[in-house]
Design a protein around this motif. Structure first.
Motif, PDB file in Angstrom:
ATOM      1  N   PRO A 142       5.977 -14.830  -8.036  1.00 35.48           N
ATOM      2  CA  PRO A 142       5.552 -13.638  -7.275  1.00 35.48           C
ATOM      3  C   PRO A 142       4.156 -13.164  -7.654  1.00 35.48           C
ATOM      4  O   PRO A 142       3.390 -12.742  -6.805  1.00 35.48           O
ATOM      5  CB  PRO A 142       6.614 -12.596  -7.630  1.00 35.48           C
ATOM      6  N   SER A 143       3.810 -13.261  -8.936  1.00 40.19           N
ATOM      7  CA  SER A 143       2.480 -12.789  -9.339  1.00 40.19           C
ATOM      8  C   SER A 143       1.377 -13.688  -8.808  1.00 40.19           C
ATOM      9  O   SER A 143       0.262 -13.250  -8.594  1.00 40.19           O
ATOM     10  CB  SER A 143       2.388 -12.665 -10.864  1.00 40.19           C
ATOM     11  N   ALA A 144       1.692 -14.968  -8.568  1.00 43.55           N
ATOM     12  CA  ALA A 144       0.697 -15.863  -7.986  1.00 43.55           C
ATOM     13  C   ALA A 144       0.494 -15.551  -6.506  1.00 43.55           C
ATOM     14  O   ALA A 144      -0.605 -15.675  -5.981  1.00 43.55           O
ATOM     15  CB  ALA A 144       1.112 -17.309  -8.182  1.00 43.55           C
ATOM     16  N   LEU A 145       1.569 -15.159  -5.817  1.00 41.93           N
ATOM     17  CA  LEU A 145       1.466 -14.831  -4.399  1.00 41.93           C
ATOM     18  C   LEU A 145       0.756 -13.506  -4.168  1.00 41.93           C
ATOM     19  O   LEU A 145       0.029 -13.330  -3.203  1.00 41.93           O
ATOM     20  CB  LEU A 145       2.859 -14.769  -3.767  1.00 41.93           C
ATOM     21  N   TYR A 146       1.022 -12.530  -5.019  1.00 39.48           N
ATOM     22  CA  TYR A 146       0.457 -11.189  -4.891  1.00 39.48           C
ATOM     23  C   TYR A 146      -0.150 -10.778  -6.221  1.00 39.48           C
ATOM     24  O   TYR A 146       0.519 -10.174  -7.047  1.00 39.48           O
ATOM     25  CB  TYR A 146       1.527 -10.172  -4.483  1.00 39.48           C
ATOM     26  N   PRO A 147      -1.395 -11.098  -6.443  1.00 38.28           N
ATOM     27  CA  PRO A 147      -2.022 -10.686  -7.707  1.00 38.28           C
ATOM     28  C   PRO A 147      -1.902  -9.181  -7.895  1.00 38.28           C
ATOM     29  O   PRO A 147      -2.069  -8.415  -6.944  1.00 38.28           O
ATOM     30  CB  PRO A 147      -3.475 -11.112  -7.549  1.00 38.28           C
ATOM     31  N   LEU A 148      -1.611  -8.759  -9.104  1.00 36.86           N
ATOM     32  CA  LEU A 148      -1.360  -7.355  -9.400  1.00 36.86           C
ATOM     33  C   LEU A 148      -2.466  -6.421  -8.905  1.00 36.86           C
ATOM     34  O   LEU A 148      -2.167  -5.421  -8.266  1.00 36.86           O
ATOM     35  CB  LEU A 148      -1.108  -7.151 -10.897  1.00 36.86           C
ATOM     36  N   PRO A 149      -3.734  -6.716  -9.146  1.00 38.65           N
ATOM     37  CA  PRO A 149      -4.765  -5.771  -8.669  1.00 38.65           C
ATOM     38  C   PRO A 149      -4.719  -5.546  -7.159  1.00 38.65           C
ATOM     39  O   PRO A 149      -4.887  -4.425  -6.696  1.00 38.65           O
ATOM     40  CB  PRO A 149      -6.072  -6.425  -9.095  1.00 38.65           C
ATOM     41  N   SER A 150      -4.470  -6.593  -6.376  1.00 37.50           N
ATOM     42  CA  SER A 150      -4.460  -6.390  -4.929  1.00 37.50           C
ATOM     43  C   SER A 150      -3.214  -5.625  -4.484  1.00 37.50           C
ATOM     44  O   SER A 150      -3.278  -4.819  -3.566  1.00 37.50           O
ATOM     45  CB  SER A 150      -4.570  -7.720  -4.179  1.00 37.50           C
ATOM     46  N   VAL A 151      -2.084  -5.848  -5.133  1.00 28.45           N
ATOM     47  CA  VAL A 151      -0.868  -5.097  -4.819  1.00 28.45           C
ATOM     48  C   VAL A 151      -1.069  -3.636  -5.188  1.00 28.45           C
ATOM     49  O   VAL A 151      -0.768  -2.732  -4.402  1.00 28.45           O
ATOM     50  CB  VAL A 151       0.358  -5.684  -5.551  1.00 28.45           C
ATOM     51  N   LEU A 152      -1.583  -3.394  -6.363  1.00 31.89           N
ATOM     52  CA  LEU A 152      -1.837  -2.031  -6.817  1.00 31.89           C
ATOM     53  C   LEU A 152      -2.835  -1.331  -5.905  1.00 31.89           C
ATOM     54  O   LEU A 152      -2.639  -0.176  -5.517  1.00 31.89           O
ATOM     55  CB  LEU A 152      -2.342  -2.047  -8.261  1.00 31.89           C
ATOM     56  N   GLU A 153      -3.869  -2.031  -5.538  1.00 33.79           N
ATOM     57  CA  GLU A 153      -4.881  -1.452  -4.642  1.00 33.79           C
ATOM     58  C   GLU A 153      -4.262  -1.088  -3.294  1.00 33.79           C
ATOM     59  O   GLU A 153      -4.550  -0.030  -2.740  1.00 33.79           O
ATOM     60  CB  GLU A 153      -6.041  -2.437  -4.451  1.00 33.79           C
ATOM     61  N   ARG A 154      -3.394  -1.936  -2.767  1.00 35.05           N
ATOM     62  CA  ARG A 154      -2.729  -1.636  -1.496  1.00 35.05           C
ATOM     63  C   ARG A 154      -1.840  -0.405  -1.602  1.00 35.05           C
ATOM     64  O   ARG A 154      -1.810   0.423  -0.700  1.00 35.05           O
ATOM     65  CB  ARG A 154      -1.906  -2.836  -1.026  1.00 35.05           C
ATOM     66  N   VAL A 155      -1.123  -0.281  -2.705  1.00 34.77           N
ATOM     67  CA  VAL A 155      -0.259   0.887  -2.911  1.00 34.77           C
ATOM     68  C   VAL A 155      -1.095   2.154  -2.969  1.00 34.77           C
ATOM     69  O   VAL A 155      -0.757   3.169  -2.356  1.00 34.77           O
ATOM     70  CB  VAL A 155       0.599   0.722  -4.189  1.00 34.77           C
ATOM     71  N   ILE A 156      -2.208   2.114  -3.681  1.00 38.86           N
ATOM     72  CA  ILE A 156      -3.105   3.274  -3.778  1.00 38.86           C
ATOM     73  C   ILE A 156      -3.677   3.619  -2.407  1.00 38.86           C
ATOM     74  O   ILE A 156      -3.728   4.785  -2.018  1.00 38.86           O
ATOM     75  CB  ILE A 156      -4.227   3.011  -4.805  1.00 38.86           C
ATOM     76  N   GLN A 157      -4.091   2.617  -1.658  1.00 41.05           N
ATOM     77  CA  GLN A 157      -4.633   2.855  -0.313  1.00 41.05           C
ATOM     78  C   GLN A 157      -3.576   3.470   0.604  1.00 41.05           C
ATOM     79  O   GLN A 157      -3.877   4.384   1.380  1.00 41.05           O
ATOM     80  CB  GLN A 157      -5.158   1.558   0.291  1.00 41.05           C
ATOM     81  N   GLN A 158      -2.345   2.976   0.517  1.00 38.51           N
ATOM     82  CA  GLN A 158      -1.272   3.522   1.341  1.00 38.51           C
ATOM     83  C   GLN A 158      -0.996   4.979   0.983  1.00 38.51           C
ATOM     84  O   GLN A 158      -0.810   5.821   1.862  1.00 38.51           O
ATOM     85  CB  GLN A 158       0.004   2.689   1.192  1.00 38.51           C
ATOM     86  N   GLU A 159      -0.967   5.281  -0.310  1.00 38.80           N
ATOM     87  CA  GLU A 159      -0.752   6.662  -0.750  1.00 38.80           C
ATOM     88  C   GLU A 159      -1.887   7.558  -0.263  1.00 38.80           C
ATOM     89  O   GLU A 159      -1.663   8.661   0.222  1.00 38.80           O
ATOM     90  CB  GLU A 159      -0.635   6.721  -2.273  1.00 38.80           C
ATOM     91  N   ARG A 160      -3.115   7.078  -0.381  1.00 40.38           N
ATOM     92  CA  ARG A 160      -4.278   7.835   0.099  1.00 40.38           C
ATOM     93  C   ARG A 160      -4.164   8.098   1.594  1.00 40.38           C
ATOM     94  O   ARG A 160      -4.352   9.222   2.049  1.00 40.38           O
ATOM     95  CB  ARG A 160      -5.564   7.060  -0.203  1.00 40.38           C
TER      96      ARG A 160
END
Length: 103
Positions: A4-22
């Motif tokens: 899973p970490s290879a499919l969704y690198p942590l920084p990009s997943v985290l960035e998407r979550v932050i963008q969605q919250e924003r």
């Protein structure tokens, strides 16, 4: 097989979550509330219970406290919004990040 970490690198997943919250927070703020929020950020002062409850309970503004006192800062997620960045660039009153400004 990919992990899973290879499919969704942590920084990009985290960035998407932050963008969605924003984006969710931005949708909940009307123009009058943005005006109030930016006024409080500029003057570093919440006037009355109404402003306090509107801004802090909705998590648009944070109150910080330490041995030197208390101060207010815009939610860091909202600080990444184009609305705030645009206002910050056009405002000469904000000379440093507001979350470091003490009263």
């Amino acid at each position: 097989m990919s992990t899973p970490s290879a499919l969704y690198p942590l920084p990009s997943v985290l960035e998407r979550v932050i963008q969605q919250e924003r984006d969710l927070l931005i949708l909940s703020i009307d123009q009058q509330e943005w005006d109030l929020l930016l006024q409080v950020v500029q003057r570093q002062n919440v006037r009355g219970a109404q402003e306090y409850h509107v801004l802090l309970r909705r998590l648009w503004l944070f109150e910080y406290r330490d041995e030197r006192g208390c101060w207010f800062g815009i939610n860091p997620v909202l600080a990444e919004s184009e609305i705030f960045k645009s206002w910050q660039k056009s405002s000469i009153a904000v000379s440093q990040p507001v979350w470091y400004t003490h009263l």
